[in-house]
Scaffold this active site. Structure first.
Site, short mmCIF file in Angstrom:
data_model
loop_
_atom_site.label_atom_id
_atom_site.label_comp_id
_atom_site.label_asym_id
_atom_site.label_seq_id
_atom_site.Cartn_x
_atom_site.Cartn_y
_atom_site.Cartn_z
N ASN A 161 0.80 -1.23 0.00
CA ASN A 161 0.00 0.00 0.00
C ASN A 161 0.84 1.28 0.00
OD1 ASN A 161 0.70 -0.70 2.65
ND2 ASN A 161 -1.06 0.35 3.52
N GLU A 259 4.58 -5.09 11.86
CA GLU A 259 3.63 -3.99 11.64
C GLU A 259 2.44 -4.59 10.92
OE1 GLU A 259 3.91 -1.14 12.91
OE2 GLU A 259 6.04 -0.73 13.22
N CYS A 293 -3.36 1.05 6.73
CA CYS A 293 -3.49 0.13 7.88
C CYS A 293 -4.17 0.78 9.06
CB CYS A 293 -2.12 -0.41 8.27
SG CYS A 293 -0.92 0.89 8.54
N GLU A 472 8.28 1.81 14.52
CA GLU A 472 9.06 2.44 13.46
C GLU A 472 9.08 3.95 13.74
OE1 GLU A 472 7.24 0.34 9.93
OE2 GLU A 472 9.20 -0.65 9.93
P1 NAD Z 1 0.16 -9.89 3.34
O1 NAD Z 1 0.31 -10.36 4.74
O2 NAD Z 1 -0.67 -10.68 2.41
O3 NAD Z 1 1.62 -9.80 2.64
C1 NAD Z 1 2.65 -9.03 3.20
C2 NAD Z 1 3.98 -9.55 2.68
O4 NAD Z 1 4.21 -10.85 3.19
C3 NAD Z 1 4.05 -9.67 1.16
O5 NAD Z 1 5.33 -9.26 0.74
C4 NAD Z 1 3.86 -11.16 0.93
O6 NAD Z 1 4.41 -11.62 -0.28
C5 NAD Z 1 4.62 -11.71 2.13
N1 NAD Z 1 4.27 -13.08 2.53
C6 NAD Z 1 3.14 -13.77 2.25
N2 NAD Z 1 3.20 -15.00 2.85
C7 NAD Z 1 4.37 -15.05 3.52
C8 NAD Z 1 5.01 -16.04 4.35
N3 NAD Z 1 4.43 -17.22 4.60
N4 NAD Z 1 6.21 -15.77 4.90
C9 NAD Z 1 6.79 -14.56 4.67
N5 NAD Z 1 6.26 -13.59 3.89
C10 NAD Z 1 5.06 -13.84 3.32
O7 NAD Z 1 -0.33 -8.39 3.42
P2 NAD Z 1 -0.66 -7.38 2.23
O8 NAD Z 1 -1.92 -7.79 1.57
O9 NAD Z 1 0.55 -7.20 1.38
O10 NAD Z 1 -0.87 -6.01 3.01
C11 NAD Z 1 -2.08 -5.70 3.62
C12 NAD Z 1 -1.97 -5.91 5.11
O11 NAD Z 1 -0.85 -5.23 5.63
C13 NAD Z 1 -3.17 -5.33 5.85
O12 NAD Z 1 -3.54 -6.19 6.89
C14 NAD Z 1 -2.62 -4.02 6.40
O13 NAD Z 1 -3.30 -3.52 7.52
C15 NAD Z 1 -1.22 -4.42 6.73
N6 NAD Z 1 -0.35 -3.24 6.83
C16 NAD Z 1 0.12 -2.88 8.05
C17 NAD Z 1 0.91 -1.75 8.17
C18 NAD Z 1 1.46 -1.32 9.50
O14 NAD Z 1 2.39 -0.54 9.50
N7 NAD Z 1 0.93 -1.77 10.62
C19 NAD Z 1 1.21 -0.99 7.03
C20 NAD Z 1 0.71 -1.39 5.81
C21 NAD Z 1 -0.08 -2.53 5.71
#
Ligand code: NAD
Length: 499
Positions: A161, A259, A293, A472
């Site tokens: 995002n 995060e 998020c 962070e």
């Molecule tokens: P996601 O968990 O699907 O993927 C995040 C990352 O993890 C991607 O790079 C993905 O390829 C990788 N990944 C997937 N499976 C994995 C595994 N088994 N082991 C290691 N890595 C793996 O999340 P998303 O759809 O990319 O992002 C959306 C989510 O992220 C939402 O829940 C959002 O709230 C959260 N988010 C949190 C913050 C924060 O700072 N708290 C910021 C942005 C997004």
């Protein structure tokens, strides 16, 4: 400083040993441009063997960088910040192509990413200083001191995002503290971290100190499990965060920063100035097409102003949420990241309708002129749901604002905290004593009083409860990329023993 952004961005999405390369792997994934919906490339997925070789190369590059002084490292990072500012417009346009957000927002993200570099580089010499301790017997006999040393190679995994900014929030402190980094972006937005590699290299970062590999779960897991990865910083969903934390303990023990997702709330009391409360609800729901998020999809409004607030919010949204090609200056609603995610959000709109919700605006797919095939959704405002409904309980991660009435302060605190998430919350009232009283009781890593979604590079950011751990954007972040070594010194000519 010589630096130019390549036009064929999707063709080389690995950054290895100081250069953009195609990468190798039998499997590939498609790279989308969300604004047009076009597939602009195919990117190889890094196998565990590829991850291993990239991590080893970073490990070999680490000693040169890790033994520089903080000031020497800071000079490179400040230079990178200058390159970003000098090329801001082009980098912001690349970010729009990568993610689909309006150029107006991308400019802010990129400028603040340069600030993150300056902030981390600027505080590192002071924050990473060691301490010295006098010991019994006095300094003429023995003393101790500490050194804050880098960890080695740090693994980072990002969400899609805020592709450039998320990467920067991890890479800037990791590098300022003297580590090498291997970054794995989301396959939905893989390009921006490669651009950062080019910028850092142009600024003088030695080859191999910052590497980018691409892939999905298997690649991420290989990074988490790799014994030479000494820390893992992750941004993504709770479900993946759980897997990451487990994988990071499977082969060796490594510290983890998580995060994760949220289900935040904005509370509006009936003594609020309605115009500002509406502004906060807009900021809390519609930035980045709602893919934020910290977004407060749960907007709790005290009964006394419910009707006025709701009418004004819908009117404001109808007037100000200008949808279109995100590369246009006046666009305020761009494209969602992909078709699957768009359909997921539409699924929440449907579930809200079936659970008694009334859609006051939006909630339908859109096809703006010139970018008809992109992933556009008219932002939704929905009322009439109760706290048990699916849309109110689960993270939507899209532009879907839910208006929920409340009566009393005590009731609303209980309802806001009634979630396993704990990322952010907001409270609106002219009664500042009430704002502070409520801020202290909300279970969230960030609370906004009479505001929403402020993000400054020097204010700690992170979650309570299932929204994660670690912070962070603060001195603690830098420290978390180091390990403390304590050194005891005997300054006498001889040492006696107790036997
Ligand atoms: P996601 O968990 O699907 O993927 C995040 C990352 O993890 C991607 O790079 C993905 O390829 C990788 N990944 C997937 N499976 C994995 C595994 N088994 N082991 C290691 N890595 C793996 O999340 P998303 O759809 O990319 O992002 C959306 C989510 O992220 C939402 O829940 C959002 O709230 C959260 N988010 C949190 C913050 C924060 O700072 N708290 C910021 C942005 C997004």
């Amino acid at each position: 400083m010589s630096f130019s952004i390549p036009s064929d961005f999707a063709s080389e999405l690995y950054f290895i040993n100081g250069k953009r390369v195609k990468g190798e792997g039998e499997q590939t994934f498609p790279v989308y441009e969300p604004r047009s919906g076009a597939v602009v490339g195919q990117c190889p997925t890094a196998s565990p063997a590829v991850v291993d070789s990239v991590v080893r190369a970073a490990s070999a590059a680490f000693p040169e960088w890790g033994t520089k002084t903080e000031l020497e490292r800071a000079a490179v990072l400040h230079k990178a910040a200058t390159i970003i500012r000098d090329n801001l417009e082009e980098i912001a346009r690349a970010e729009v192509r990568c993610n689909g957000k309006p150029i107006y927002e991308a400019r802010v993200d990129i400028a603040s990413s340069a600030d993150t570099l300056d902030y981390m580089a600027g505080i590192a010499p002071a924050v990473l200083q060691g301490d010295s301790m006098d010991l019994p017997g006095g300094p003429l006999t023995r003393f101790a001191y500490t050194r804050r040393e880098p960890l080695g190679v740090v693994g980072c995994i990002g969400a899609w995002n805020y592709p450039f900014q998320t990467c920067m929030w991890k890479v800037a402190p990791a590098l300022a503290a003297g580590n090498a980094v291997v970054y794995k972006p989301s396959p939905f937005a893989p390009a921006s971290p490669v651009l950062l590699g080019m910028i850092l290299t142009a600024a003088g970062l030695p080859a191999g100190v910052y590497q980018v590999v691409q892939g999905e779960a298997e690649t991420g897991q290989a990074l988490c499990e790799h014994p030479l990865i000494r820390k893992l910083s992750f941004t993504g969903s709770v479900a993946t965060g759980q897997k990451v934390q487990q994988a990071c303990a499977s082969k060796n023990i490594k510290p983890v920063t998580l995060e994760l997702g949220g289900k935040s709330a904005l509370v509006i009391f009936d003594d609020s100035e309605v115009k500002s409360a509406v502004a906060a609800a807009m900021l809390a729901n519609f930035l980045n097409q709602g893919q934020v998020c910290t977004n407060a999809t749960r907007v709790f409004v005290q009964r006394g102003i419910l009707e006025e607030f709701t009418n004004d919010l819908v009117k404001e949204a109808n007037e100000k949420l200008v949808m279109g090609d995100p590369l246009n200056d006046d666009t305020r609603v761009g494209a969602n990241i992909n078709e699957g995610h768009l359909n997921r959000i539409l699924g929440y709109v449907e579930s809200a309708k079936s659970e008694g919700g009334t859609v006051l605006r939006g909630g339908v797919r859109a096809h703006p002129a010139g970018v008809e095939n992109g992933f556009y959704l008219e932002p939704a405002i929905i009322s009439g749901l109760n706290d048990e409904s699916k849309a109110v309980r689960e993270e939507i991660f899209g532009a879907c604002c839910l208006i929920l009435p409340f009566e009393t302060e005590e009731e609303v605190i209980r309802r806001v905290n009634n979630t396993s998430f704990g990322l952010a919350a907001g409270v609106f009232s002219k009664n500042l004593a009430r704002c502070h009283r409520i801020a202290a009781q909300l279970e969230a890593g960030t609370v906004f009083c009479n505001s929403y979604n402020d993000t400054e590079v020097n204010v700690p950011f992170g979650g309570f409860k299932n929204s994660g751990h670690g912070r962070e954007n603060c001195p603690d972040t830098l420290k978390a990329y180091t390990q403390t070594k304590a050194i005891y010194v005997n300054v006498q000519d001889s040492l006696e023993h107790c036997f």
